[in-house]
Motif scaffolding. Structure first.
Motif, PDB file in Angstrom:
ATOM      1  N   LEU A   1     -21.520 -46.216  56.728  1.00  0.00           N
ATOM      2  CA  LEU A   1     -20.837 -46.048  55.150  1.00  0.00           C
ATOM      3  C   LEU A   1     -21.855 -46.215  54.113  1.00  0.00           C
ATOM      4  O   LEU A   1     -21.760 -45.561  53.209  1.00  0.00           O
ATOM      5  N   SER A   2     -22.692 -47.219  54.205  1.00  0.00           N
ATOM      6  CA  SER A   2     -23.593 -47.680  53.119  1.00  0.00           C
ATOM      7  C   SER A   2     -24.664 -46.586  53.070  1.00  0.00           C
ATOM      8  O   SER A   2     -25.061 -45.918  52.023  1.00  0.00           O
ATOM      9  N   GLN A   3     -25.064 -46.067  54.399  1.00  0.00           N
ATOM     10  CA  GLN A   3     -25.889 -44.780  54.124  1.00  0.00           C
ATOM     11  C   GLN A   3     -25.216 -43.637  53.514  1.00  0.00           C
ATOM     12  O   GLN A   3     -26.117 -43.002  52.737  1.00  0.00           O
ATOM     13  N   SER A   4     -23.918 -43.345  53.823  1.00  0.00           N
ATOM     14  CA  SER A   4     -23.631 -42.240  53.079  1.00  0.00           C
ATOM     15  C   SER A   4     -22.852 -42.414  51.667  1.00  0.00           C
ATOM     16  O   SER A   4     -23.221 -41.504  50.714  1.00  0.00           O
ATOM     17  N   LEU A   5     -22.667 -43.619  51.375  1.00  0.00           N
ATOM     18  CA  LEU A   5     -22.426 -43.879  50.022  1.00  0.00           C
ATOM     19  C   LEU A   5     -23.542 -43.769  48.961  1.00  0.00           C
ATOM     20  O   LEU A   5     -23.357 -43.490  47.928  1.00  0.00           O
ATOM     21  N   ARG A   6     -24.693 -43.888  49.519  1.00  0.00           N
ATOM     22  CA  ARG A   6     -26.019 -43.745  48.713  1.00  0.00           C
ATOM     23  C   ARG A   6     -26.009 -42.290  48.189  1.00  0.00           C
ATOM     24  O   ARG A   6     -26.433 -41.971  47.150  1.00  0.00           O
ATOM     25  N   THR A   7     -25.740 -41.286  49.059  1.00  0.00           N
ATOM     26  CA  THR A   7     -25.497 -40.081  48.513  1.00  0.00           C
ATOM     27  C   THR A   7     -24.502 -39.765  47.407  1.00  0.00           C
ATOM     28  O   THR A   7     -24.762 -38.853  46.543  1.00  0.00           O
ATOM     29  N   GLU A   8     -23.434 -40.736  47.151  1.00  0.00           N
ATOM     30  CA  GLU A   8     -22.526 -40.658  46.084  1.00  0.00           C
ATOM     31  C   GLU A   8     -23.036 -41.540  45.072  1.00  0.00           C
ATOM     32  O   GLU A   8     -22.843 -40.939  43.852  1.00  0.00           O
ATOM     33  N   PHE A   9     -23.244 -42.699  45.162  1.00  0.00           N
ATOM     34  CA  PHE A   9     -23.507 -43.809  44.170  1.00  0.00           C
ATOM     35  C   PHE A   9     -25.107 -43.607  43.733  1.00  0.00           C
ATOM     36  O   PHE A   9     -25.370 -43.867  42.508  1.00  0.00           O
ATOM     37  N   GLY A  10     -26.172 -43.317  44.679  1.00  0.00           N
ATOM     38  CA  GLY A  10     -27.192 -43.008  44.279  1.00  0.00           C
ATOM     39  C   GLY A  10     -27.664 -42.147  43.003  1.00  0.00           C
ATOM     40  O   GLY A  10     -28.327 -42.610  41.975  1.00  0.00           O
ATOM     41  N   PRO A  11     -27.070 -41.113  42.932  1.00  0.00           N
ATOM     42  CA  PRO A  11     -27.082 -40.088  41.767  1.00  0.00           C
ATOM     43  C   PRO A  11     -26.622 -40.715  40.415  1.00  0.00           C
ATOM     44  O   PRO A  11     -27.012 -40.313  39.329  1.00  0.00           O
ATOM     45  N   GLN A  12     -25.944 -41.729  40.480  1.00  0.00           N
ATOM     46  CA  GLN A  12     -25.367 -42.283  39.556  1.00  0.00           C
ATOM     47  C   GLN A  12     -25.967 -43.708  39.083  1.00  0.00           C
ATOM     48  O   GLN A  12     -25.522 -44.621  38.505  1.00  0.00           O
ATOM     49  N   ASP A  13     -27.150 -43.885  39.697  1.00  0.00           N
ATOM     50  CA  ASP A  13     -27.903 -45.322  39.520  1.00  0.00           C
ATOM     51  C   ASP A  13     -27.411 -46.371  40.053  1.00  0.00           C
ATOM     52  O   ASP A  13     -27.670 -47.527  39.723  1.00  0.00           O
ATOM     53  N   VAL A  14     -26.379 -46.288  40.888  1.00  0.00           N
ATOM     54  CA  VAL A  14     -25.807 -47.545  41.688  1.00  0.00           C
ATOM     55  C   VAL A  14     -26.694 -47.689  42.939  1.00  0.00           C
ATOM     56  O   VAL A  14     -26.425 -46.948  43.960  1.00  0.00           O
ATOM     57  N   ARG A  15     -27.149 -48.882  43.355  1.00  0.00           N
ATOM     58  CA  ARG A  15     -27.753 -49.202  44.182  1.00  0.00           C
ATOM     59  C   ARG A  15     -27.009 -49.228  45.507  1.00  0.00           C
ATOM     60  O   ARG A  15     -26.265 -50.201  45.354  1.00  0.00           O
ATOM     61  N   VAL A  16     -27.093 -49.106  46.634  1.00  0.00           N
ATOM     62  CA  VAL A  16     -26.349 -49.603  47.877  1.00  0.00           C
ATOM     63  C   VAL A  16     -27.385 -50.113  48.952  1.00  0.00           C
ATOM     64  O   VAL A  16     -28.211 -49.542  49.405  1.00  0.00           O
ATOM     65  N   THR A  17     -27.065 -51.358  49.141  1.00  0.00           N
ATOM     66  CA  THR A  17     -28.037 -52.059  50.145  1.00  0.00           C
ATOM     67  C   THR A  17     -27.201 -52.567  51.306  1.00  0.00           C
ATOM     68  O   THR A  17     -26.035 -53.124  51.243  1.00  0.00           O
ATOM     69  N   ASN A  18     -27.747 -52.086  52.765  1.00  0.00           N
ATOM     70  CA  ASN A  18     -26.980 -52.693  53.860  1.00  0.00           C
ATOM     71  C   ASN A  18     -27.955 -53.748  54.421  1.00  0.00           C
ATOM     72  O   ASN A  18     -29.017 -53.488  54.722  1.00  0.00           O
ATOM     73  N   ILE A  19     -27.172 -54.881  54.710  1.00  0.00           N
ATOM     74  CA  ILE A  19     -27.981 -56.072  55.236  1.00  0.00           C
ATOM     75  C   ILE A  19     -27.487 -56.327  56.643  1.00  0.00           C
ATOM     76  O   ILE A  19     -26.262 -56.197  57.113  1.00  0.00           O
ATOM     77  N   GLU A  20     -28.330 -56.116  57.566  1.00  0.00           N
ATOM     78  CA  GLU A  20     -27.960 -56.375  59.091  1.00  0.00           C
ATOM     79  C   GLU A  20     -28.409 -57.641  59.663  1.00  0.00           C
ATOM     80  O   GLU A  20     -29.778 -57.688  60.035  1.00  0.00           O
ATOM     81  N   PRO A  21     -28.033 -58.947  59.481  1.00  0.00           N
ATOM     82  CA  PRO A  21     -28.481 -60.060  60.124  1.00  0.00           C
ATOM     83  C   PRO A  21     -28.377 -60.049  61.589  1.00  0.00           C
ATOM     84  O   PRO A  21     -27.401 -59.423  61.984  1.00  0.00           O
ATOM     85  N   GLY A  22     -29.182 -60.854  62.282  1.00  0.00           N
ATOM     86  CA  GLY A  22     -29.202 -61.178  63.544  1.00  0.00           C
ATOM     87  C   GLY A  22     -28.205 -62.382  63.609  1.00  0.00           C
ATOM     88  O   GLY A  22     -27.386 -62.637  63.070  1.00  0.00           O
ATOM     89  N   LEU A  23     -28.519 -63.278  64.811  1.00  0.00           N
ATOM     90  CA  LEU A  23     -28.046 -64.318  65.196  1.00  0.00           C
ATOM     91  C   LEU A  23     -28.007 -65.346  63.707  1.00  0.00           C
ATOM     92  O   LEU A  23     -29.318 -65.683  63.353  1.00  0.00           O
ATOM     93  N   THR A  24     -26.966 -65.524  63.367  1.00  0.00           N
ATOM     94  CA  THR A  24     -26.791 -66.472  62.214  1.00  0.00           C
ATOM     95  C   THR A  24     -25.905 -67.694  62.322  1.00  0.00           C
ATOM     96  O   THR A  24     -24.861 -67.167  62.929  1.00  0.00           O
ATOM     97  N   GLU A  25     -26.084 -68.911  61.820  1.00  0.00           N
ATOM     98  CA  GLU A  25     -25.262 -69.938  62.251  1.00  0.00           C
ATOM     99  C   GLU A  25     -24.120 -69.808  60.962  1.00  0.00           C
ATOM    100  O   GLU A  25     -24.279 -70.293  59.972  1.00  0.00           O
ATOM    101  N   THR A  26     -22.850 -69.408  61.411  1.00  0.00           N
ATOM    102  CA  THR A  26     -21.826 -69.245  60.704  1.00  0.00           C
ATOM    103  C   THR A  26     -20.661 -69.722  61.419  1.00  0.00           C
ATOM    104  O   THR A  26     -20.701 -69.926  62.599  1.00  0.00           O
ATOM    105  N   GLU A  27     -19.222 -69.437  60.827  1.00  0.00           N
ATOM    106  CA  GLU A  27     -18.053 -69.616  61.623  1.00  0.00           C
ATOM    107  C   GLU A  27     -17.569 -68.536  62.238  1.00  0.00           C
ATOM    108  O   GLU A  27     -16.567 -68.875  62.995  1.00  0.00           O
ATOM    109  N   LEU A  28     -18.353 -67.597  62.510  1.00  0.00           N
ATOM    110  CA  LEU A  28     -17.812 -66.429  63.196  1.00  0.00           C
ATOM    111  C   LEU A  28     -17.733 -66.783  64.679  1.00  0.00           C
ATOM    112  O   LEU A  28     -16.971 -66.286  65.331  1.00  0.00           O
ATOM    113  N   LYS A  29     -18.760 -67.805  65.128  1.00  0.00           N
ATOM    114  CA  LYS A  29     -18.548 -68.098  66.624  1.00  0.00           C
ATOM    115  C   LYS A  29     -17.367 -68.853  66.911  1.00  0.00           C
ATOM    116  O   LYS A  29     -17.169 -68.990  67.888  1.00  0.00           O
ATOM    117  N   ASP A  30     -17.034 -69.526  65.903  1.00  0.00           N
ATOM    118  CA  ASP A  30     -15.432 -70.236  66.083  1.00  0.00           C
ATOM    119  C   ASP A  30     -14.280 -69.240  66.443  1.00  0.00           C
ATOM    120  O   ASP A  30     -13.306 -69.664  66.921  1.00  0.00           O
TER     121      ASP A  30
END
Length: 253
Positions: free
Chosen positions: A171-200
């Motif tokens: 979705l992020s990749q595709s949205l760049r084709t819609e938002f990018g030409p309008q000068d809106v940046r789209v950044t996709n962050i992909e973390p690996g193992l992170t200490e969060t509540e997800l494990k709970d």
């Protein structure tokens, strides 16, 4: 290190009650942004707002559920009434519910799809026009989606979770084709193992033990370290889009 050009920015962070979202709220506020915090746990949000204000920042607690259309719409209205239009949106809310597909856990599948995919879309629908307007007025505008390394690397019993995160990455990749030409940046962050509540959220003792073993063997990122990456991306000159960032513990292959 703080980046001066977040001063004057107005941000929305979902999933802000804990983990990466909480760290993002603290970091963006410390770097000068006004921050609207969206999550379901109102008490946690209020405590975080008080901490930010005590440190000299501006923040707003918005109790909201990204799986509910009316809740997201109400959150948008409250943010607009209090802060006006926003120019930085971080889609961070997510759930991770691993189990074998053969278990047929339709309840878990639906919850992950509704939070991790449709929830992201609801927030984009709510605030996308703000981003386009900000960029059109010559200001910096950012949409940041927090995906996962699980979008690319398969883990047994995490198939549906990984599929939802692959959807966010695409979705992020595709949205760049819609938002990018309008000068809106789209950044996709992909973390690996992170200490969060997800494990709970893991309801299988066996899978929970496996995850603990991975964390022990590999180590984990702190939420603040992921937040630092987001703050860096959002602080670049407006014509520079750090489009795809994978951030892993060094020992995670």
């Amino acid at each position: 290190m703080s980046y001066e050009n977040l001063s004057g920015r107005t941000a929305v962070v979902t999933g802000a009650a804990s983990g990466i979202g909480e760290a993002l709220a603290l970091r963006l506020a410390a770097d000068g942004a006004r921050v609207a915090l969206l999550a379901r746990r109102a008490d946690r949000l209020q405590a975080l707002v008080e901490k930010i204000r005590a440190d000299g920042g501006e923040a707003l607690a918005v109790a909201a559920d990204v799986t509910d259309d009316a809740s997201v719409a109400a959150a948008r209205d409250l943010v607009h009434e209090t802060f006006g239009a926003v120019d930085l949106v971080v889609n961070n809310a997510g759930v991770m519910l691993p189990n074998p597909v053969a278990d047929g856990r339709l309840d878990e599948w639906q919850r992950m799809l509704d939070t991790n995919v449709t929830g992201v879309l609801r927030v984009i629908r709510a605030f996308g026009a703000d981003l386009v307007a900000a960029a059109g007025a010559g200001r910096t505008a950012d949409l940041v989606n927090v995906s996962s390394i699980g979008a690319h690397i398969p883990f047994p019993n995490y198939a549906v979770y990984g599929a939802t995160k692959a959807a966010v990455t695409y979705l992020s990749q595709s949205l760049r084709t819609e938002f990018g030409p309008q000068d809106v940046r789209v950044t996709n962050i992909e973390p690996g193992l992170t200490e969060t509540e997800l494990k709970d959220h893991v309801d299988s003792t066996e899978l929970s033990g496996q995850l603990d073993g991975m964390l022990e063997a590999i180590g984990a990122l702190s939420p603040a370290e992921v937040a630092d990456v987001v703050a860096y991306a959002a602080s670049r000159p407006r014509h520079v889009n750090l489009r795809q960032i994978v951030v892993l513990p060094t020992r995670q292959a």
